[in-house]
Design an enzyme around this catalytic site. Sequence first.
Site, PDB file in Angstrom:
ATOM      1  N   LYS A 150      34.075 133.144  34.896  1.00 42.09           N
ATOM      2  CA  LYS A 150      32.532 132.850  35.446  1.00 42.09           C
ATOM      3  C   LYS A 150      32.335 131.511  35.368  1.00 42.09           C
ATOM      4  CE  LYS A 150      31.225 137.372  33.447  1.00 42.09           C
ATOM      5  NZ  LYS A 150      30.987 138.164  32.157  1.00 42.09           N
ATOM      6  N   GLN A 168      28.111 138.054  26.633  1.00 40.96           N
ATOM      7  CA  GLN A 168      29.578 138.563  26.894  1.00 40.96           C
ATOM      8  C   GLN A 168      29.715 139.739  25.852  1.00 40.96           C
ATOM      9  OE1 GLN A 168      31.582 137.651  29.414  1.00 40.96           O
ATOM     10  NE2 GLN A 168      32.570 139.463  28.903  1.00 40.96           N
ATOM     11  N   ASP A 221      22.317 139.840  34.296  1.00 41.58           N
ATOM     12  CA  ASP A 221      23.147 141.047  34.236  1.00 41.58           C
ATOM     13  C   ASP A 221      22.236 142.264  34.609  1.00 41.58           C
ATOM     14  OD1 ASP A 221      25.711 140.739  33.657  1.00 41.58           O
ATOM     15  OD2 ASP A 221      25.771 140.452  31.872  1.00 41.58           O
TER      16      ASP A 221
END
Lengths: 295, 295
Positions: free
Chosen positions: A55, A99, A122
């Site tokens: 990422k 994460q 997200d």
Amino acid sequence: ETSAKVIDGKAVAKQIKDEIKIEVLKMKDAIGVVPGLAVILVGDRKDSATYVRNKKKACEAVGITSYEICLPEDSTEEDVLKHIADYNENPKVHGILIQLPLPRHMDEARILNAVSIDKDVDGFHPLNIGLLAKRDREPFFVSCTPKGCIELLHRYGITIKGKRAVIIGRSNIVGLPVSLLLQREDATITIVHSRTENPEEIVRQADIIVSAAGKANMVRGSWIKPGAVIIDVGINPIDDPESPRGYRLVGDVCYDEACKVASAITPVPGGVGPMTIAMLLSNTLDSAKRALKFE
Amino acid sequence: ETSAKVIDGKAVAKQIKDEIKIEVLKMKDAIGVVPGLAVILVGDRKDSATYVRNKKKACEAVGITSYEICLPEDSTEEDVLKHIADYNENPKVHGILIQLPLPRHMDEARILNAVSIDKDVDGFHPLNIGLLAKRDREPFFVSCTPKGCIELLHRYGITIKGKRAVIIGRSNIVGLPVSLLLQREDATITIVHSRTENPEEIVRQADIIVSAAGKANMVRGSWIKPGAVIIDVGINPIDDPESPRGYRLVGDVCYDEACKVASAITPVPGGVGPMTIAMLLSNTLDSAKRALKFE
Ligand SMILES: NC(=O)C1=CN([C@@H]2O[C@H](COP(=O)(O)OP(=O)(O)OC[C@H]3O[C@@H](n4cnc5c(N)ncnc54)[C@H](OP(=O)(O)O)[C@@H]3O)[C@@H](O)[C@H]2O)C=CC1
Ligand SMILES: NC(=O)C1=CN([C@@H]2O[C@H](COP(=O)(O)OP(=O)(O)OC[C@H]3O[C@@H](n4cnc5c(N)ncnc54)[C@H](OP(=O)(O)O)[C@@H]3O)[C@@H](O)[C@H]2O)C=CC1
């Protein structure tokens, strides 16, 4: 014998990243600010570390600033919440990623809820899911993998409206939001899960199949209506003595069989996978634009 | 010739209201407090006034205190928001209902969002919908009509798990939450809407049909798999010169035809209708219990 068109997620993701890069430059030139993405990693899972590194690299490649906090496995929830609060306040940060998975002693829901709704790139916050589900509302962010699936359909000019779509899997992060997105575009959706009886009969009615079950080669050629379009989200390791690592990755769909029946299909790897990060960058850019009232 | 069992919503609703009445009394005896439900009505639509009156009567019948504010049609959003804020603060009020539709000059989403999430007994807040959609989460409240549909299935001992359920309609207030509820109970759901092609073919696969389309007699006998269970949410006026009012109410399902094919069916009126108010009272009681940490 027909052969399905390959939906090339890698190429589309590259194209999207190029588009984002240009937009980030434009933003920098116009207002001297670039988007920022913060990642919080807890513990030392190797796979998680790899994802985070990827990422970060992807951010760099398009000019997005990345911020990162790595906390030890035995951190407390309060430690994590503290860092989330800091990023929530930080005007340079437009997206915050936690994460997953978190260490088992942590309350995942509590931690995800703490991310400010307008930085939840997200799209996992229940309010974002609710806004996605409600017809007249718009979520702040759509989860990256589901958004990537739909983007592939769009970029390949595949009609969604009025089509029968069968989604295999109903997880919070893939199956559910994909279903809601397809329904928003007027597909008639059916959601297959582990309690579904005769899944093959149901899948065989689909014009569009999105599989996110995490079961290697579950969807056989005989499950597929001739001409159907297949988005294979599954990423499953199977033994392969010929591979240097001893395994290789396959999707949920038996690719060789599906190719002979479907009209289009995403490969694994190289299909949905690369789209996820592209959509993350896109969500971060959108968030920065919104925060900075740019464009 | 078979004849479907009639799912008697009126009788079930009465039973539920009797149960609530006992629980309210228990609460009053134990801690000297009863649940309170506040309704905000804006404008002078006759149908809305009738609904509000019915809710008030239902509250009285079970011992729930009802509060009511009627505002003129030309009120501002700020007026409504002010009253919502008051009720949000008021510890005697455990549920707040905004009677819909609001006057056209008002932003419905903004107003519904203002209701405190733990008093949203209608379950319309997007956060409640998101919590309902997410697998590992629990909403504070489930919308009353959808909850009533599921309650009828439960009280009649109808198996949901593993069954094919087809929901006709995808509105925020009925179709969508019913679908999410059925999926939570492990049905395999398909959602039919106005853009669906060949709805009759899809409906014919259903073990459970929930219709909330608002189309009189749309679902014909030939659409129904023998033995299917039908929950008819539709309430549709059709001309009837023999009725004193010149019309009568029918469901979405052609009742006479369906009776011959289905194994069980809700009548209209007397099916889902009476369940809605019963569920509203039940949500208000639950809210009061939660707020007062009772039981
Ligand atoms: N970037 C990417 O490309 C991403 C790929 N993935 C991949 O997608 C797959 C799914 O991920 P995720 O959603 O997180 O997985 P989950 O394990 O959370 O969910 C799997 C879903 O599939 C259903 N399922 C499992 N087995 C069957 C079966 N035999 N028949 C029908 N349905 C079944 C489950 O049903 P039930 O609900 O009844 O248990 C569940 O809803 C994985 O392979 C994952 O690696 C995931 C995220 C991102
Ligand atoms: N207490 C009770 O019993 C209650 C009863 N009702 C009744 O339930 C019915 C539905 O209410 P509500 O959800 O608010 O209505 P909406 O009008 O908001 O939604 C109707 C839904 O049905 C779909 N639809 C319309 N026509 C067709 C068709 N020909 N074929 C397939 N789908 C169709 C629409 O599709 P699309 O999304 O594509 O437009 C829409 O999703 C009404 O009759 C209402 O009176 C409602 C609430 C409470």
